[in-house]
Design a protein around this motif. Structure first.
Motif, short mmCIF file in Angstrom:
data_model
loop_
_atom_site.label_atom_id
_atom_site.label_comp_id
_atom_site.label_asym_id
_atom_site.label_seq_id
_atom_site.Cartn_x
_atom_site.Cartn_y
_atom_site.Cartn_z
N SER A 34 13.57 37.17 12.73
CA SER A 34 14.84 36.95 12.04
C SER A 34 14.99 35.47 11.75
CB SER A 34 16.01 37.44 12.90
OG SER A 34 17.21 37.43 12.18
N CYS A 35 15.29 35.13 10.51
CA CYS A 35 15.18 33.75 10.04
C CYS A 35 16.55 33.08 9.91
CB CYS A 35 14.46 33.71 8.70
SG CYS A 35 12.85 34.53 8.77
N SER A 36 16.86 32.20 10.85
CA SER A 36 18.12 31.46 10.87
C SER A 36 17.96 30.12 10.17
CB SER A 36 18.57 31.25 12.32
OG SER A 36 18.68 32.47 13.00
N THR A 37 19.07 29.38 10.08
CA THR A 37 19.05 28.03 9.50
C THR A 37 19.64 27.03 10.49
OG1 THR A 37 21.21 28.42 8.45
CG2 THR A 37 19.24 28.87 7.13
N GLY A 38 19.29 25.76 10.31
CA GLY A 38 19.84 24.70 11.14
C GLY A 38 18.96 24.37 12.32
N SER A 39 19.37 23.35 13.07
CA SER A 39 18.58 22.91 14.22
C SER A 39 19.43 22.07 15.15
CB SER A 39 17.38 22.07 13.75
OG SER A 39 16.70 21.50 14.84
N TYR A 40 19.16 22.19 16.46
CA TYR A 40 19.81 21.31 17.42
C TYR A 40 19.39 19.85 17.23
CZ TYR A 40 20.76 25.63 20.05
OH TYR A 40 21.17 26.88 20.44
N LEU A 41 18.28 19.63 16.52
CA LEU A 41 17.80 18.27 16.32
C LEU A 41 18.68 17.48 15.37
CD1 LEU A 41 13.97 18.98 16.02
CD2 LEU A 41 15.17 17.97 17.96
N GLN A 46 2.19 42.31 9.94
CA GLN A 46 2.65 43.39 10.83
C GLN A 46 4.15 43.32 11.08
OE1 GLN A 46 -0.03 44.35 14.21
NE2 GLN A 46 -1.14 42.47 13.65
N ALA A 47 4.66 42.17 11.38
CA ALA A 47 6.08 42.03 11.71
C ALA A 47 6.95 42.11 10.47
CB ALA A 47 6.32 40.71 12.43
N LEU A 48 8.10 42.78 10.61
CA LEU A 48 9.10 42.80 9.55
C LEU A 48 9.88 41.48 9.57
CD1 LEU A 48 10.52 46.41 10.05
CD2 LEU A 48 8.73 45.66 8.46
N VAL A 49 10.58 41.20 8.48
CA VAL A 49 11.33 39.95 8.35
C VAL A 49 12.79 40.26 8.06
CG1 VAL A 49 11.62 37.83 7.01
CG2 VAL A 49 9.31 38.67 7.54
N THR A 50 13.67 39.60 8.80
CA THR A 50 15.11 39.69 8.57
C THR A 50 15.60 38.36 8.01
OG1 THR A 50 15.38 41.19 10.46
CG2 THR A 50 17.37 40.12 9.62
N ALA A 51 16.26 38.41 6.87
CA ALA A 51 16.87 37.21 6.30
C ALA A 51 18.33 37.14 6.75
CB ALA A 51 16.78 37.23 4.78
N GLU A 52 18.81 35.96 7.01
CA GLU A 52 20.21 35.79 7.39
C GLU A 52 20.73 34.46 6.90
OE1 GLU A 52 20.78 34.39 11.72
OE2 GLU A 52 19.09 35.78 11.87
#
Length: 676
Positions: free
Chosen positions: A267-274, A304-310
């Motif tokens: 699952s693909c999030s955005t942003g970073s603690y950095l 093989q793995a599915l992808v979730t966009a968010e």
């Protein structure tokens, strides 16, 4: 809306509006009924680390609403990973029966249940964990000024055992799988990144070594759980600092893990603690479909793995586009399903216009969470009250009544809507030519147009419920007394205060010089009744809240020279709680808005402002063309004060009882509508 098409056998059937969104999908041993995920997010509702009635009602309502998969908010794998007061108990089997209650209920609605397991590594919170932050290399925390502890190999093994134990608890609690947290520069991707992994042993250096923690974690969970158990992973895109992992680096990492069959989806999030850039919980300043480019890049290398966009995939239309264009296999709509838990069912049934829109304000979701409260929602106050209120849709009354609502701002709109839903006969009187009250003005501030979507939704709902709406109708005492209503709701709101009261001067009721012709309020500016001069001083006595900061940007974008004077020690300070302060300050710089911090306006004479530094007491005089007041409003309660002496069943809510915020007005409208 759905369209009819002729089946090959001559039978008319309904063609779905979103064919990709509502196509089933196999995820390991489970089949998802659609592609809509209610992704993980910290709701902070636990009591003593246990999921209770708030959690139960919250997740049940989204399962009822048609989400194919729910990923429950994270549990810290290990005591050193505790981040907030509301985290679930780490390293404890006590949570199992509490979670099982939730999974069994959601399973009864056909929802696949996943639980996220996390550890934020070096970016913890010692005041909640009372532990040192364990990290790969002992780098400083990005959440506070403190350092972290570089873990030994024995401690790495302890962490891996903790992840496996957390997954075992989830399996015992009835979850269909777990989601391994490797996003935002947390523990797992701290091992991945050369910025945070400086180790020279077998856990650092080359790519294989840097991925060892993740490989071991995922492999051991699979060995413990068996084949009929979903293992997902949440990830983010390129690290937003020089020398960080690029998107190509991340593609290589995910391809490496995928080739070994270690995860079933990412699952693909955005942003970073950095970098505290607000992209982790993006607000309305950011664009739409923010996580799609990252999801698309990862889908290119995963076999093989599915992808979730968010991330800001806000509507079913957005989600359908993402899937149709092949960017991902699943879509996570979190705040959209917080705002309307029945989004999936409504979209599938062709009732898109009935979906209550999220306005991406962040005020009562992450905004409440940042103050250590449980999350709710500005547009949907049933959030976290689902168990107490019976869900998001109220019951219909046995004996309908005649309800009169006076005022068409947020409080009046919600009162009328909920009363109409319950079967009452409702009439709404609004003195202006449009519904929305001061929310209409807020919608006109830069980049806040999503508020208009909510107001349009209200118009549609009132029309469908048969609520009689009378615009340009100034209600009078006599009319209300003779209306024959069984109950009257006074929702007349508030008006801008014009006395210039400042909290820095609590002993003064007004600002000297406030009665001059070159003084107006933010409301005058936003409704267009006053056009200030070229050089504007804006008095902010509300700590940078939207009427002040939003109007300053509105003026600056219209090429006024704007100076804000505020007793606050930080520009747009109150907006930080909703992750919009940084973006607002950036725009202040872009548009040349000057902010005088820790200052008060002592006097306004002609076109001269006398300013006082609240630290030193020193005075300074500056010239401006206009003064714009952003101060606390005054309730419009005269009608209520007159009518409360009558025998009417009468209520007063929202700003007309005390000048506050839109979320309080909508909450009180919902509460009253349920009680009528």
């Amino acid at each position: 809306t759905p369209v009819l098409f002729k089946h090959s056998r001559g039978i008319l059937k309904m063609k779905p509006s979103f064919p990709n969104l509502f196509s089933p999908l196999k995820l390991r041993h489970k089949e998802l009924s659609n592609r809509i995920v209610f992704g993980p997010h910290t709701v902070n509702m636990s009591h003593e680390g246990l999921p209770g009635d708030r959690h139960f009602g919250y997740y049940r309502e989204r399962a009822r609403g048609g989400a194919a998969m729910i990923v429950v908010e994270p549990v810290p794998a290990h005591r050193t990973g505790v981040l907030i007061r509301g985290n679930f108990l780490a390293e404890s089997d006590v949570v199992i029966p509490y979670f099982r209650r939730i999974t069994e209920e959601c399973h009864s609605h056909g929802t696949v249940m996943i639980h996220q397991i996390y550890h934020v590594g070096g970016h913890g919170d010692q005041d909640n964990s009372w532990e040192p932050y364990w990290s790969p290399s002992g780098m400083p925390s990005m959440h506070d000024p403190w350092g972290s502890h570089a873990v030994s190999e024995a401690e790495i093994e302890e962490l891996l055992d903790a992840f496996v134990a957390a997954a075992r608890r989830d399996q015992d609690a009835g979850f269909d799988g777990v989601e391994f947290y490797a996003a935002y520069n947390s523990l797992a991707d701290q091992f991945w990144s050369p910025i945070t992994n400086k180790r020279t042993d077998r856990w650092g250096g080359c790519l294989e070594n840097r991925l060892r923690f993740t490989v071991e974690g995922l492999s051991r969970i699979r060995q413990m759980a068996g084949e009929d158990f979903i293992i997902g992973m949440t990830v983010t895109g390129a690290e937003p600092v020089p020398g960080g992992l690029s998107i190509e680096d991340k593609q290589e990492i995910l391809a490496y893990l995928d080739q070994r069959g270690l995860m079933d989806y990412v699952s693909c999030s955005t942003g970073s603690y950095l970098r505290h850039d607000g992209m982790i919980v993006p607000n309305f300043y950011q664009g739409m479909k923010l996580g799609v480019p990252t999801a698309s890049a990862y889908k290119q290398v995963l076999n093989q793995a599915l992808v979730t966009a968010e991330s800001r995939i806000k509507t079913p239309q957005n989600a359908e586009e993402v899937l149709a264009e092949g960017h991902s296999d699943l879509v996570s709509l979190v705040r959209s399903q917080i705002a309307d838990p029945h989004l999936a069912n409504k979209a599938q049934q062709g009732q898109v216009q009935d979906i209550r829109p999220c306005i991406s304000c962040n005020q009562i979701c992450i905004g409440r969470r940042m103050r250590d409260y449980w999350v709710s929602c500005l547009v949907n106050p049933s959030v976290a009250r689902e168990s107490a209120w019976g869900g998001d849709v109220p019951s219909v009354v046995d004996q309908p009544r005649d309800i009169l609502v006076v005022g068409g701002g947020p409080a009046g709109l919600e009162t009328a809507r909920v009363a109409g839903q319950r079967g009452h006969r409702v009439r709404l009187l609004e003195r202006s030519g449009e519904l929305g009250g001061q929310f209409c003005l807020a919608a006109g501030q830069p980049e806040r147009g999503e508020i208009s979507e909510l107001l349009n939704w209200y118009r549609i709902q009132l029309d469908r419920l048969g609520v009689e709406v009378n615009l340009r109708h100034q209600a009078t005492e006599s009319e209300i007394l003779n209306a024959g209503a069984d109950a009257v709701a006074i929702c007349t709101g508030s008006r801008p205060s014009r006395h210039g009261f400042q909290r820095a001067y609590p002993h003064r009721t007004s600002l000297p010089g406030v009665d001059q012709d070159n003084v107006c309020t933010v409301h005058d500016v936003l409704d267009g009744s006053v056009v200030p001069g070229a050089n504007v001083l804006l008095l902010d006595d509300i700590d940078g809240w939207w009427p002040a900061s939003g109007t300053a940007l509105h003026l600056a974008q219209q090429r006024h020279r704007v100076t804000i004077v505020t007793s606050s020690e930080k520009a747009a300070a109150r907006l930080d709680l909703s992750h919009t302060g940084g973006d607002t300050r950036e725009r202040f710089v872009t548009y040349g808005v000057e902010v005088l911090l820790a200052n008060a306006l002592d006097n306004w004479s002609g076109d001269t402002a006398t300013l006082v530094n609240l630290y030193t007491g020193d005075n300074d005089t500056r010239e401006f063309d206009s003064l714009v007041l952003a101060t606390t409003n005054t309730p419009e309660n005269e009608l209520f004060l007159t009518l409360q002496k009558s025998a009417l069943e009468i209520y007063c809510i929202g700003d007309s009882i005390a000048a506050r915020t839109a979320h309080m007005a909508i909450y009180e409208g919902r509460k009253l509508g349920l009680a009528l």
